[in-house]
Design an enzyme around this catalytic site. Structure first.
Site, short mmCIF file in Angstrom:
data_model
loop_
_atom_site.label_atom_id
_atom_site.label_comp_id
_atom_site.label_asym_id
_atom_site.label_seq_id
_atom_site.Cartn_x
_atom_site.Cartn_y
_atom_site.Cartn_z
N GLY A 9 0.83 -1.21 0.00
CA GLY A 9 0.00 0.00 0.00
C GLY A 9 0.85 1.25 0.00
O GLY A 9 0.60 2.20 0.76
N ARG A 34 -1.98 -1.38 -6.07
CA ARG A 34 -2.68 -1.81 -7.30
C ARG A 34 -2.59 -0.78 -8.41
O ARG A 34 -2.96 -1.06 -9.54
CB ARG A 34 -4.16 -2.07 -6.99
CG ARG A 34 -4.41 -3.26 -6.09
CD ARG A 34 -5.82 -3.23 -5.57
NE ARG A 34 -6.05 -2.01 -4.81
CZ ARG A 34 -7.20 -1.64 -4.26
NH1 ARG A 34 -8.27 -2.39 -4.42
NH2 ARG A 34 -7.30 -0.51 -3.57
N ASN A 87 0.92 -2.65 5.45
CA ASN A 87 0.17 -1.40 5.61
C ASN A 87 -1.11 -1.38 4.78
O ASN A 87 -2.08 -0.75 5.17
CB ASN A 87 1.11 -0.24 5.21
CG ASN A 87 0.35 1.03 4.90
OD1 ASN A 87 -0.09 1.73 5.81
ND2 ASN A 87 0.15 1.33 3.62
N TYR A 153 -14.90 -3.07 10.17
CA TYR A 153 -13.55 -2.51 10.11
C TYR A 153 -12.83 -2.75 11.45
O TYR A 153 -11.68 -3.20 11.48
CB TYR A 153 -13.57 -1.00 9.78
CG TYR A 153 -12.19 -0.39 9.80
CD1 TYR A 153 -11.25 -0.73 8.82
CD2 TYR A 153 -11.79 0.49 10.81
CE1 TYR A 153 -9.97 -0.21 8.84
CE2 TYR A 153 -10.51 1.02 10.84
CZ TYR A 153 -9.60 0.67 9.85
OH TYR A 153 -8.32 1.18 9.87
N GLY A 184 -4.33 6.61 15.30
CA GLY A 184 -5.68 7.17 15.39
C GLY A 184 -5.95 7.93 14.11
O GLY A 184 -5.48 7.54 13.03
P1 NDP Z 1 -4.87 5.21 2.02
O1 NDP Z 1 -6.22 4.95 1.43
O2 NDP Z 1 -4.29 6.57 1.86
O3 NDP Z 1 -3.83 4.12 1.52
C1 NDP Z 1 -4.17 2.78 1.46
C2 NDP Z 1 -3.13 2.01 0.67
O4 NDP Z 1 -3.49 0.63 0.67
C3 NDP Z 1 -3.06 2.45 -0.76
O5 NDP Z 1 -1.70 2.53 -1.15
C4 NDP Z 1 -3.75 1.35 -1.52
O6 NDP Z 1 -3.13 1.18 -2.79
C5 NDP Z 1 -3.45 0.13 -0.65
N1 NDP Z 1 -4.44 -0.92 -0.84
C6 NDP Z 1 -5.75 -0.90 -0.50
N2 NDP Z 1 -6.34 -2.05 -0.89
C7 NDP Z 1 -5.38 -2.80 -1.48
C8 NDP Z 1 -5.37 -4.07 -2.09
N3 NDP Z 1 -6.48 -4.82 -2.16
N4 NDP Z 1 -4.22 -4.55 -2.61
C9 NDP Z 1 -3.09 -3.81 -2.53
N5 NDP Z 1 -3.02 -2.60 -1.97
C10 NDP Z 1 -4.16 -2.09 -1.45
O7 NDP Z 1 -5.05 4.89 3.58
P2 NDP Z 1 -4.02 4.98 4.81
O8 NDP Z 1 -2.68 5.30 4.35
O9 NDP Z 1 -4.65 5.82 5.84
O10 NDP Z 1 -4.12 3.48 5.32
C11 NDP Z 1 -3.00 2.64 5.47
C12 NDP Z 1 -3.24 1.69 6.63
O11 NDP Z 1 -3.38 2.47 7.82
C13 NDP Z 1 -4.52 0.86 6.52
O12 NDP Z 1 -4.25 -0.44 6.96
C14 NDP Z 1 -5.48 1.55 7.49
O13 NDP Z 1 -6.43 0.67 8.01
C15 NDP Z 1 -4.52 2.02 8.54
N6 NDP Z 1 -4.97 3.11 9.39
C16 NDP Z 1 -5.35 4.31 8.87
C17 NDP Z 1 -5.77 5.32 9.70
C18 NDP Z 1 -6.26 6.62 9.19
O14 NDP Z 1 -6.94 7.34 9.95
N7 NDP Z 1 -5.94 7.01 7.96
C19 NDP Z 1 -5.76 5.15 11.15
C20 NDP Z 1 -5.38 3.83 11.59
C21 NDP Z 1 -4.98 2.87 10.74
P3 NDP Z 1 -3.89 0.94 -4.18
O15 NDP Z 1 -5.19 1.67 -4.11
O16 NDP Z 1 -2.93 1.47 -5.20
O17 NDP Z 1 -4.02 -0.52 -4.24
C1 8X3 Z 2 -8.63 4.37 11.24
C2 8X3 Z 2 -8.93 5.20 12.44
O1 8X3 Z 2 -10.76 5.93 14.04
O2 8X3 Z 2 -11.31 5.84 11.67
O3 8X3 Z 2 -8.24 3.10 11.60
O4 8X3 Z 2 -11.06 3.82 12.93
S1 8X3 Z 2 -10.60 5.19 12.77
#
Ligand code: NDP
Ligand code: 8X3
Length: 252
Positions: A9, A34, A87, A153, A184
């Site tokens: 990701g 992707r 990630n 989720y 968070g």
């Molecule tokens: P983004 O949407 O900005 O990034 C998500 C990344 O995951 C993208 O690069 C996307 O790439 C990749 N991805 C999603 N689905 C797939 C798939 N099926 N196969 C391969 N790659 C995939 O979100 P974040 O950076 O915020 O999220 C990253 C991680 O952090 C996640 O696990 C999320 O749950 C976690 N998180 C996020 C928080 C937030 O508040 N933002 C808080 C806590 C945790 P592409 O679309 O090119 O495939």
């Molecule tokens: C992403 C943070 O608070 O939207 O994991 O679940 S929250």
């Protein structure tokens, strides 16, 4: 020898910031996602701006065969992966369980749980053979708390929490570290994906506060992976200063 980190990701948000920060800190990075065009841009940026090597692998973590093929295609010079950052992940929809959309549930479970497992299992033989390595799972505060409409989720991130603990136990004898980072509120593409492209709805969680950025979480990843060999950070929870947990957020 520069270390090698594989970040899933890496086309957006936390993963992208992590790949760029690790490259800045002398890691050669394997970037995955992707969206091929974004991977191409990232590769160029890493090579030109940071003067580090980058290998891009375009695959969907939900497809076990694609994962195995992509990891299996890594050329020999790139095989010694020191750090795996699991990630890639997403939230889709925010509905009470009785109105949940099955396709949303499957996307979250398949990506956040099964995808993480597929990638981990493909990379592990390399780490086990070398008797070292570090897996960093990006969990969430939603992995230890549950909030209204967050049901599936939150369940998927609770699974990441359990898997992180389980992997740490199973991999003890192989010298492989396992850390979980639980962010968070972080402003990335996350909310846009959760609200299915509705940019107005996506802004709401961040109104009246300064959320984390992808860089803030990347900084935590760098901290965790640069501890001495005998030290492991098991869990690291990171929130904006104005967020205590999933329920208490102070907004101006
Ligand atoms: P983004 O949407 O900005 O990034 C998500 C990344 O995951 C993208 O690069 C996307 O790439 C990749 N991805 C999603 N689905 C797939 C798939 N099926 N196969 C391969 N790659 C995939 O979100 P974040 O950076 O915020 O999220 C990253 C991680 O952090 C996640 O696990 C999320 O749950 C976690 N998180 C996020 C928080 C937030 O508040 N933002 C808080 C806590 C945790 P592409 O679309 O090119 O495939
Ligand atoms: C992403 C943070 O608070 O939207 O994991 O679940 S929250």
């Amino acid at each position: 020898m520069n270390k090698i980190a594989l970040i899933t990701g890496a086309t957006a948000g936390i993963g992208k910031a992590t790949a760029l920060l690790l490259a800045e800190n002398s890691y050669n990075v394997i970037i995955t996602g992707r969206r091929q065009e974004l991977l191409d841009e990232m590769k160029k940026e890493i090579e030109v701006k940071h003067k580090r090597n980058a290998l891009s692998l375009c695959f969907d973590v939900r497809n076990q065969q694609e994962v195995e093929k992509a990891i299996g295609s890594i050329p020999s010079g790139w095989k010694n992966i020191d750090v795996l950052v699991n990630n890639a992940g997403l939230a889709v929809g925010l509905n009470p369980v009785q109105n949940g959309i099955i396709d949303d549930w499957e996307r979250m479970i398949d990506t956040n749980i099964k995808g993480l497992l597929y990638v981990t299992q493909s990379v592990l033989p390399i780490m086990i053979e070398r008797g070292k390595g570090h897996i960093v799972n990006i969990g969430s505060i939603a992995g230890v708390q549950v909030y209204e409409n967050g049901n599936v989720y939150c369940a998927s991130k609770h699974a990441v929490n359990a898997l992180s603990k389980g992997m740490r136990i199973d991999l003890l004898k192989h010298g492989i570290k396992v850390s979980e980072i639980r962010p968070g509120l972080a402003e990335t593409e996350f909310s846009i994906v959760r609200f299915k492209g509705d940019k107005e709805a996506a802004k709401k969680p961040y109104i009246g506060l300064q959320p984390l950025s992808g860089n803030d979480v990347a900084d935590a990843v760098l901290y965790v992976i640069t501890r001495p060999k005998h030290v492991n950070i098991n869990d690291l929870e990171i929130t904006p200063t104005t967020q205590a947990n999933s329920y208490y957020v102070f907004r101006k």
